[in-house]
Design an enzyme around this catalytic site. Structure first.
Site, PDB file in Angstrom:
ATOM      1  N   TYR A  49      -5.209 -19.020 -18.990  1.00 51.30           N
ATOM      2  CA  TYR A  49      -5.149 -18.026 -17.909  1.00 51.30           C
ATOM      3  C   TYR A  49      -5.047 -18.685 -16.525  1.00 51.30           C
ATOM      4  O   TYR A  49      -5.438 -18.066 -15.526  1.00 51.30           O
ATOM      5  CB  TYR A  49      -6.371 -17.120 -17.962  1.00 51.30           C
ATOM      6  CG  TYR A  49      -6.261 -15.997 -18.976  1.00 51.30           C
ATOM      7  CD1 TYR A  49      -5.263 -15.020 -18.869  1.00 51.30           C
ATOM      8  CD2 TYR A  49      -7.167 -15.886 -20.025  1.00 51.30           C
ATOM      9  CE1 TYR A  49      -5.174 -13.977 -19.783  1.00 51.30           C
ATOM     10  CE2 TYR A  49      -7.073 -14.842 -20.950  1.00 51.30           C
ATOM     11  CZ  TYR A  49      -6.080 -13.894 -20.816  1.00 51.30           C
ATOM     12  OH  TYR A  49      -5.987 -12.854 -21.714  1.00 51.30           O
ATOM     13  N   ASN A 112     -10.029  -5.695 -23.571  1.00 49.06           N
ATOM     14  CA  ASN A 112      -8.919  -4.770 -23.806  1.00 49.06           C
ATOM     15  C   ASN A 112      -8.089  -5.125 -25.047  1.00 49.06           C
ATOM     16  O   ASN A 112      -6.909  -4.816 -25.134  1.00 49.06           O
ATOM     17  CB  ASN A 112      -8.060  -4.601 -22.541  1.00 49.06           C
ATOM     18  CG  ASN A 112      -7.396  -5.890 -22.110  1.00 49.06           C
ATOM     19  OD1 ASN A 112      -7.615  -6.935 -22.714  1.00 49.06           O
ATOM     20  ND2 ASN A 112      -6.572  -5.823 -21.083  1.00 49.06           N
ATOM     21  N   HIS A 115      -3.587  -9.172 -25.784  1.00 49.74           N
ATOM     22  CA  HIS A 115      -2.841  -9.749 -24.663  1.00 49.74           C
ATOM     23  C   HIS A 115      -1.385  -9.842 -25.093  1.00 49.74           C
ATOM     24  O   HIS A 115      -1.097 -10.088 -26.257  1.00 49.74           O
ATOM     25  CB  HIS A 115      -3.354 -11.158 -24.333  1.00 49.74           C
ATOM     26  CG  HIS A 115      -2.429 -11.903 -23.420  1.00 49.74           C
ATOM     27  ND1 HIS A 115      -2.450 -11.738 -22.056  1.00 49.74           N
ATOM     28  CD2 HIS A 115      -1.412 -12.757 -23.682  1.00 49.74           C
ATOM     29  CE1 HIS A 115      -1.485 -12.471 -21.519  1.00 49.74           C
ATOM     30  NE2 HIS A 115      -0.848 -13.107 -22.493  1.00 49.74           N
ATOM     31  N   GLU A 126       3.222 -19.546 -22.840  1.00 50.16           N
ATOM     32  CA  GLU A 126       2.113 -19.113 -23.695  1.00 50.16           C
ATOM     33  C   GLU A 126       2.352 -19.459 -25.169  1.00 50.16           C
ATOM     34  O   GLU A 126       1.424 -19.853 -25.873  1.00 50.16           O
ATOM     35  CB  GLU A 126       1.898 -17.610 -23.527  1.00 50.16           C
ATOM     36  CG  GLU A 126       1.400 -17.277 -22.123  1.00 50.16           C
ATOM     37  CD  GLU A 126       1.176 -15.788 -21.881  1.00 50.16           C
ATOM     38  OE1 GLU A 126       0.673 -15.451 -20.803  1.00 50.16           O
ATOM     39  OE2 GLU A 126       1.492 -14.970 -22.772  1.00 50.16           O
TER      40      GLU A 126
HETATM   41  P1  CMP Z   1      -4.349  -9.738 -20.080  1.00 49.06           P
HETATM   42  O1  CMP Z   1      -3.132  -8.970 -20.379  1.00 49.06           O
HETATM   43  O2  CMP Z   1      -4.876 -10.656 -21.113  1.00 49.06           O
HETATM   44  O3  CMP Z   1      -4.113 -10.586 -18.727  1.00 49.06           O
HETATM   45  C1  CMP Z   1      -5.145 -10.925 -17.850  1.00 49.06           C
HETATM   46  C2  CMP Z   1      -6.436 -10.279 -18.202  1.00 49.06           C
HETATM   47  O4  CMP Z   1      -7.382 -10.227 -17.170  1.00 49.06           O
HETATM   48  C3  CMP Z   1      -6.197  -8.819 -18.539  1.00 49.06           C
HETATM   49  O5  CMP Z   1      -5.506  -8.702 -19.735  1.00 49.06           O
HETATM   50  C4  CMP Z   1      -7.604  -8.276 -18.538  1.00 49.06           C
HETATM   51  O6  CMP Z   1      -8.280  -8.534 -19.754  1.00 49.06           O
HETATM   52  C5  CMP Z   1      -8.219  -9.115 -17.440  1.00 49.06           C
HETATM   53  N1  CMP Z   1      -8.328  -8.348 -16.218  1.00 49.06           N
HETATM   54  C6  CMP Z   1      -7.357  -7.836 -15.462  1.00 49.06           C
HETATM   55  N2  CMP Z   1      -7.854  -7.166 -14.406  1.00 49.06           N
HETATM   56  C7  CMP Z   1      -9.188  -7.261 -14.525  1.00 49.06           C
HETATM   57  C8  CMP Z   1     -10.277  -6.780 -13.746  1.00 49.06           C
HETATM   58  N3  CMP Z   1     -10.075  -6.066 -12.631  1.00 49.06           N
HETATM   59  N4  CMP Z   1     -11.507  -7.080 -14.158  1.00 49.06           N
HETATM   60  C9  CMP Z   1     -11.718  -7.813 -15.280  1.00 49.06           C
HETATM   61  N5  CMP Z   1     -10.722  -8.295 -16.065  1.00 49.06           N
HETATM   62  C10 CMP Z   1      -9.482  -8.015 -15.673  1.00 49.06           C
END
Ligand code: CMP
Length: 139
Positions: A49, A112, A115, A126
């Site tokens: 990340y 969530n 990814h 990636e």
């Molecule tokens: P992802 O698609 O894995 O890419 C970056 C990740 O950061 C995203 O999914 C979320 O899991 C996380 N993320 C993005 N915005 C926020 C936020 N405001 N607070 C916490 N986690 C976040």
């Protein structure tokens, strides 16, 4: 034909969502070209990340991503990047469309479930972060 990287995140693995996630991809025109289960340490999650390192949620996100095993996959198909993102739904499950993976399984914007790469350049970075050429099936 396009390739993208997908991750079933630690919350998805803990909740038992691996099968549902893979099955959603397979039913919607995405083929699995590589797949493995890994448990990233904090440094590995930070490397993955790296583009988000200035964000306020970076520490918490990389703690979470190193909190348990993930399933990483290379998905292949026509418009695989966009198709995968459609199937995942919006980053925040509160805004995700009905039927999307995040609407079905995610519990917060951080936890969530999945990814997916957001562009061809990120997909290349990636995929290369987790897989070498020999690990990706070429048909
Ligand atoms: P992802 O698609 O894995 O890419 C970056 C990740 O950061 C995203 O999914 C979320 O899991 C996380 N993320 C993005 N915005 C926020 C936020 N405001 N607070 C916490 N986690 C976040």
């Amino acid at each position: 034909m396009e390739r993208t990287l997908s991750i079933v995140k630690p919350d998805g693995v803990r909740q038992g969502n691996i099968g549902d996630v893979v099955s959603t991809f397979e039913k919607n025109g995405l083929k699995v070209a590589a797949m493995k289960m890994i448990h990233m340490d904090k440094k590995e999650a930070e490397g993955f990340y790296a583009v988000h390192r200035e964000r306020p949620f970076f520490g918490s996100l990389t703690d979470f991503m190193s909190s348990g095993p993930c399933v990483v996959m290379v998905l292949e198909g026509e418009n695989a990047i966009a198709r995968n993102r459609e199937l995942m739904g919006a980053t925040n499950p509160a805004n995700a469309a009905p039927g999307t993976l995040r609407k079905r399984f995610a519990t917060s914007v951080e936890q969530n479930v999945v990814h997916g790469s957001d562009a061809p350049e990120t997909a290349a970075y990636e995929i290369g972060y987790f897989f070498n050429q020999l690990e990706i099936v070429n048909k």
